[in-house]
Design a protein around this motif. Structure first.
Motif: not given
Length: 122
Positions: A9-10, A48-50, A78-79, A83-84
């Motif tokens: 989250a950032h 990374p996610l949109a 936001m997320i 990492y898995d």
């Protein structure tokens, strides 16, 4: 080995407003994380996610599917990625997460393994 999902989250806009030196710290933190995990376990995946404003949330209400544009929860953070990983234990997972940039809040969650019938394994 245990499997952990690390949700990063950032604050939105952090990368865009970062100086070249700050961006180098982000890159270096992720590289240190990768090296640590490779030494102590295994990276299953990560990406990374949109931005959260591109999210679609699916809920059920009164037996109907309800779609909502946007993230599940309202939050300042936001997320932004995940990492898995497989690591020996939570202490090692915490050590790995601590290598990521300090601007992040990293939520570490154990992954529950299920067999084909839906029963928990282990």
């Amino acid at each position: 080995m245990r499997r952990y999902l690390m949700l990063i989250a950032h604050d939105p806009g952090g990368w865009e407003s970062a100086t070249a030196e700050e961006r180098r710290l982000y890159v270096d933190g992720h590289a240190a994380f990768d090296r640590f995990v490779d030494r102590h376990g295994r990276r299953v995946s990560g990406a990374p996610l949109a931005d959260a404003d591109t999210a679609t949330t699916v809920r059920h209400s009164a037996g109907r599917r309800v779609l909502t544009d946007g993230p599940f929860a309202e939050s300042v953070e936001m997320i932004g990625g995940y990492y898995d990983v497989e690591l020996p234990d939570l202490d090692v997972a915490i050590a790995a997460a601590s290598l990521l940039p300090p601007a992040y809040a990293v939520e570490i969650r154990s992954v529950v393994e299920l067999d084909p019938t839906g029963e928990q394994v282990g």
